[in-house]
Motif scaffolding. Structure first.
Motif, PDB file in Angstrom:
ATOM      1  N   ASP A  31     -12.781  10.196 -15.249  1.00 59.36           N
ATOM      2  CA  ASP A  31     -12.960  10.469 -16.668  1.00 59.36           C
ATOM      3  C   ASP A  31     -11.643  10.991 -17.215  1.00 59.36           C
ATOM      4  OD1 ASP A  31     -15.689   9.800 -16.835  1.00 59.36           O
ATOM      5  OD2 ASP A  31     -16.267  11.770 -16.095  1.00 59.36           O
ATOM      6  N   LEU A  32     -10.978  10.180 -17.990  1.00 55.47           N
ATOM      7  CA  LEU A  32      -9.735  10.592 -18.627  1.00 55.47           C
ATOM      8  C   LEU A  32      -9.910  10.472 -20.126  1.00 55.47           C
ATOM      9  CD1 LEU A  32      -6.910   8.860 -16.573  1.00 55.47           C
ATOM     10  CD2 LEU A  32      -7.617  11.225 -16.475  1.00 55.47           C
ATOM     11  N   GLY A  33      -9.390  11.401 -20.823  1.00 58.47           N
ATOM     12  CA  GLY A  33      -9.464  11.232 -22.251  1.00 58.47           C
ATOM     13  C   GLY A  33      -9.049  12.485 -22.948  1.00 58.47           C
ATOM     14  N   PRO A  34      -8.699  12.346 -24.151  1.00 53.88           N
ATOM     15  CA  PRO A  34      -8.437  11.062 -24.804  1.00 53.88           C
ATOM     16  C   PRO A  34      -7.077  10.491 -24.393  1.00 53.88           C
ATOM     17  CG  PRO A  34      -8.089  12.860 -26.346  1.00 53.88           C
ATOM     18  CD  PRO A  34      -8.593  13.480 -25.065  1.00 53.88           C
ATOM     19  N   ILE A  35      -7.017   9.175 -24.323  1.00 58.36           N
ATOM     20  CA  ILE A  35      -5.761   8.476 -24.071  1.00 58.36           C
ATOM     21  C   ILE A  35      -5.131   8.246 -25.446  1.00 58.36           C
ATOM     22  CG2 ILE A  35      -4.644   6.443 -23.081  1.00 58.36           C
ATOM     23  CD1 ILE A  35      -6.195   8.017 -20.981  1.00 58.36           C
ATOM     24  N   ASP A  36      -3.966   8.804 -25.655  1.00 57.56           N
ATOM     25  CA  ASP A  36      -3.342   8.746 -26.973  1.00 57.56           C
ATOM     26  C   ASP A  36      -1.843   8.534 -26.816  1.00 57.56           C
ATOM     27  OD1 ASP A  36      -2.942   8.896 -29.693  1.00 57.56           O
ATOM     28  OD2 ASP A  36      -3.206  11.061 -29.830  1.00 57.56           O
ATOM     29  N   GLY A  37      -1.246   7.841 -27.751  1.00 57.93           N
ATOM     30  CA  GLY A  37       0.200   7.683 -27.770  1.00 57.93           C
ATOM     31  C   GLY A  37       0.727   6.599 -26.852  1.00 57.93           C
ATOM     32  N   VAL A  38      -0.157   5.838 -26.217  1.00 65.92           N
ATOM     33  CA  VAL A  38       0.280   4.731 -25.367  1.00 65.92           C
ATOM     34  C   VAL A  38       0.015   3.440 -26.117  1.00 65.92           C
ATOM     35  CG1 VAL A  38      -0.113   3.505 -23.194  1.00 65.92           C
ATOM     36  CG2 VAL A  38      -0.244   5.994 -23.253  1.00 65.92           C
ATOM     37  N   GLN A  39       1.050   2.682 -26.383  1.00 66.93           N
ATOM     38  CA  GLN A  39       0.885   1.383 -27.031  1.00 66.93           C
ATOM     39  C   GLN A  39       0.880   0.311 -25.955  1.00 66.93           C
ATOM     40  OE1 GLN A  39       0.498   0.505 -30.551  1.00 66.93           O
ATOM     41  NE2 GLN A  39      -0.242   2.593 -30.287  1.00 66.93           N
ATOM     42  N   ASP A  54      -6.452  -9.276 -20.171  1.00 65.62           N
ATOM     43  CA  ASP A  54      -7.348 -10.214 -20.851  1.00 65.62           C
ATOM     44  C   ASP A  54      -8.361  -9.399 -21.645  1.00 65.62           C
ATOM     45  OD1 ASP A  54      -9.328  -9.409 -19.001  1.00 65.62           O
ATOM     46  OD2 ASP A  54      -9.014 -11.157 -17.730  1.00 65.62           O
ATOM     47  N   GLY A  55      -9.430 -10.021 -22.091  1.00 61.94           N
ATOM     48  CA  GLY A  55     -10.376  -9.349 -22.974  1.00 61.94           C
ATOM     49  C   GLY A  55     -11.169  -8.214 -22.360  1.00 61.94           C
ATOM     50  N   ASP A  56     -11.203  -8.135 -21.026  1.00 58.58           N
ATOM     51  CA  ASP A  56     -11.949  -7.040 -20.405  1.00 58.58           C
ATOM     52  C   ASP A  56     -11.155  -6.287 -19.335  1.00 58.58           C
ATOM     53  OD1 ASP A  56     -12.090  -8.841 -18.229  1.00 58.58           O
ATOM     54  OD2 ASP A  56     -14.119  -9.472 -18.764  1.00 58.58           O
ATOM     55  N   THR A  57      -9.852  -6.503 -19.282  1.00 56.37           N
ATOM     56  CA  THR A  57      -9.022  -5.834 -18.276  1.00 56.37           C
ATOM     57  C   THR A  57      -7.675  -5.438 -18.877  1.00 56.37           C
ATOM     58  OG1 THR A  57     -10.019  -7.284 -16.611  1.00 56.37           O
ATOM     59  CG2 THR A  57      -8.108  -6.014 -15.925  1.00 56.37           C
ATOM     60  N   PHE A  58      -7.247  -4.222 -18.569  1.00 56.37           N
ATOM     61  CA  PHE A  58      -5.935  -3.767 -19.024  1.00 56.37           C
ATOM     62  C   PHE A  58      -5.332  -2.864 -17.964  1.00 56.37           C
ATOM     63  CE2 PHE A  58      -9.002  -0.750 -20.596  1.00 56.37           C
ATOM     64  CZ  PHE A  58      -8.392   0.492 -20.549  1.00 56.37           C
ATOM     65  N   ARG A  59      -4.092  -2.518 -18.151  1.00 58.03           N
ATOM     66  CA  ARG A  59      -3.390  -1.699 -17.171  1.00 58.03           C
ATOM     67  C   ARG A  59      -2.806  -0.473 -17.863  1.00 58.03           C
ATOM     68  NH1 ARG A  59       0.129  -5.496 -15.046  1.00 58.03           N
ATOM     69  NH2 ARG A  59      -1.575  -6.365 -13.884  1.00 58.03           N
ATOM     70  N   LEU A  60      -3.099   0.707 -17.308  1.00 59.82           N
ATOM     71  CA  LEU A  60      -2.460   1.952 -17.721  1.00 59.82           C
ATOM     72  C   LEU A  60      -1.543   2.344 -16.577  1.00 59.82           C
ATOM     73  CD1 LEU A  60      -5.262   4.146 -19.328  1.00 59.82           C
ATOM     74  CD2 LEU A  60      -3.367   3.001 -20.467  1.00 59.82           C
ATOM     75  N   GLY A  61      -0.256   2.379 -16.825  1.00 53.89           N
ATOM     76  CA  GLY A  61       0.689   2.574 -15.733  1.00 53.89           C
ATOM     77  C   GLY A  61       0.533   1.425 -14.770  1.00 53.89           C
ATOM     78  N   SER A  62       0.343   1.734 -13.516  1.00 53.44           N
ATOM     79  CA  SER A  62       0.144   0.675 -12.520  1.00 53.44           C
ATOM     80  C   SER A  62      -1.332   0.499 -12.155  1.00 53.44           C
ATOM     81  CB  SER A  62       0.952   1.003 -11.260  1.00 53.44           C
ATOM     82  OG  SER A  62       0.501   2.224 -10.712  1.00 53.44           O
ATOM     83  N   THR A  63      -2.237   1.186 -12.857  1.00 50.74           N
ATOM     84  CA  THR A  63      -3.664   1.121 -12.568  1.00 50.74           C
ATOM     85  C   THR A  63      -4.348   0.087 -13.454  1.00 50.74           C
ATOM     86  OG1 THR A  63      -3.688   3.455 -11.959  1.00 50.74           O
ATOM     87  CG2 THR A  63      -5.806   2.445 -12.473  1.00 50.74           C
ATOM     88  N   SER A  64      -4.983  -0.903 -12.823  1.00 48.80           N
ATOM     89  CA  SER A  64      -5.750  -1.908 -13.562  1.00 48.80           C
ATOM     90  C   SER A  64      -7.150  -1.370 -13.813  1.00 48.80           C
ATOM     91  CB  SER A  64      -5.832  -3.211 -12.776  1.00 48.80           C
ATOM     92  OG  SER A  64      -4.573  -3.824 -12.713  1.00 48.80           O
ATOM     93  N   ALA A  96      -5.740  -4.648 -29.957  1.00 50.32           N
ATOM     94  CA  ALA A  96      -5.792  -3.958 -31.258  1.00 50.32           C
ATOM     95  C   ALA A  96      -6.694  -2.722 -31.185  1.00 50.32           C
ATOM     96  CB  ALA A  96      -6.283  -4.917 -32.344  1.00 50.32           C
ATOM     97  N   LEU A  97      -7.855  -2.841 -30.543  1.00 45.90           N
ATOM     98  CA  LEU A  97      -8.766  -1.702 -30.429  1.00 45.90           C
ATOM     99  C   LEU A  97      -8.141  -0.556 -29.634  1.00 45.90           C
ATOM    100  CD1 LEU A  97     -12.131  -3.556 -29.732  1.00 45.90           C
ATOM    101  CD2 LEU A  97     -11.616  -2.140 -31.735  1.00 45.90           C
ATOM    102  N   LEU A  98      -7.507  -0.880 -28.523  1.00 45.72           N
ATOM    103  CA  LEU A  98      -6.910   0.165 -27.686  1.00 45.72           C
ATOM    104  C   LEU A  98      -5.729   0.837 -28.372  1.00 45.72           C
ATOM    105  CD1 LEU A  98      -7.021  -1.585 -24.190  1.00 45.72           C
ATOM    106  CD2 LEU A  98      -8.551   0.202 -25.051  1.00 45.72           C
ATOM    107  N   ASN A  99      -4.989   0.095 -29.173  1.00 42.50           N
ATOM    108  CA  ASN A  99      -3.817   0.659 -29.831  1.00 42.50           C
ATOM    109  C   ASN A  99      -4.134   1.358 -31.152  1.00 42.50           C
ATOM    110  OD1 ASN A  99      -1.994  -0.090 -27.840  1.00 42.50           O
ATOM    111  ND2 ASN A  99      -1.552  -2.057 -28.786  1.00 42.50           N
ATOM    112  N   ALA A 100      -5.350   1.189 -31.667  1.00 45.27           N
ATOM    113  CA  ALA A 100      -5.696   1.723 -32.993  1.00 45.27           C
ATOM    114  C   ALA A 100      -5.789   3.248 -33.021  1.00 45.27           C
ATOM    115  CB  ALA A 100      -7.009   1.111 -33.481  1.00 45.27           C
ATOM    116  N   GLU A 101      -6.480   3.826 -32.061  1.00 42.62           N
ATOM    117  CA  GLU A 101      -6.751   5.264 -32.037  1.00 42.62           C
ATOM    118  C   GLU A 101      -6.933   5.705 -30.595  1.00 42.62           C
ATOM    119  OE1 GLU A 101      -9.958   6.533 -34.650  1.00 42.62           O
ATOM    120  OE2 GLU A 101      -9.783   4.634 -35.727  1.00 42.62           O
ATOM    121  N   PRO A 102      -6.945   7.017 -30.342  1.00 40.42           N
ATOM    122  CA  PRO A 102      -7.199   7.491 -28.979  1.00 40.42           C
ATOM    123  C   PRO A 102      -8.552   6.991 -28.458  1.00 40.42           C
ATOM    124  CG  PRO A 102      -6.413   9.284 -30.343  1.00 40.42           C
ATOM    125  CD  PRO A 102      -6.666   8.121 -31.261  1.00 40.42           C
TER     126      PRO A 102
END
Length: 153
Positions: A31-39, A54-64, A96-102
């Protein structure tokens, strides 16, 4: 004066030390949050960081991270032109959703999938961003069942 600690205690202490020194370890990633300031950009290479795969997978740092409550059209590779178009739309909308807000990552009962991706719900203001994609017709609800294709009936 020297102290001798039992081997099990030493191993436990080393594990705790390792988790603290190595950033967000698995136990800390649930449980991490809020994630903010990462584009997040679009991933172009396997080693890209902070990007949407893709539409259901992203990477934060090196973690998919695989969004646990949805399934979106495949993009690597798509099985038909319709799936390619919908997959591209879902990918851009997730970005767009991930970059819009925390947003927050919430763990589920299962930590990761068979590919080693972390399974998480992506939440903002108590609402699943996956369900936003479902409401927009770019994803389907997913609860572990066999996935249906996107290329027609």
């Amino acid at each position: 004066m020297t102290h001798s600690f039992p081997p099990l205690f030493r191993a436990f202490f080393i594990c705790l030390l390792f988790m603290g020194l190595c950033g967000p370890a698995e136990a800390q990633m649930r449980d991490l949050g809020p994630i903010d300031g990462v584009q997040l950009k679009l991933c172009r290479h396997h080693a890209d960081r902070h990007c949407v795969i893709d539409g259901d997978t992203f990477r934060l740092g090196s973690t998919s991270i695989r969004i646990a409550d949805i399934d979106t059209p495949e993009t690597h590779p798509p099985r038909c032109p319709l799936e390619a178009r919908l997959g591209r739309q879902a990918t851009l909308r997730l970005q767009a959703l991930l970059n819009a807000e925390p947003f927050e990552l919430r763990g589920i009962s299962r930590d990761q999938d068979r590919y080693g991706r972390k399974l998480r719900l992506i939440m903002r203001d108590g609402r699943s961003l996956g369900m936003v994609l479902v409401a927009e017709g770019l994803a389907r609800r997913y609860h572990g069942q066999r996935r249906k294709g996107w290329c027609g009936a």
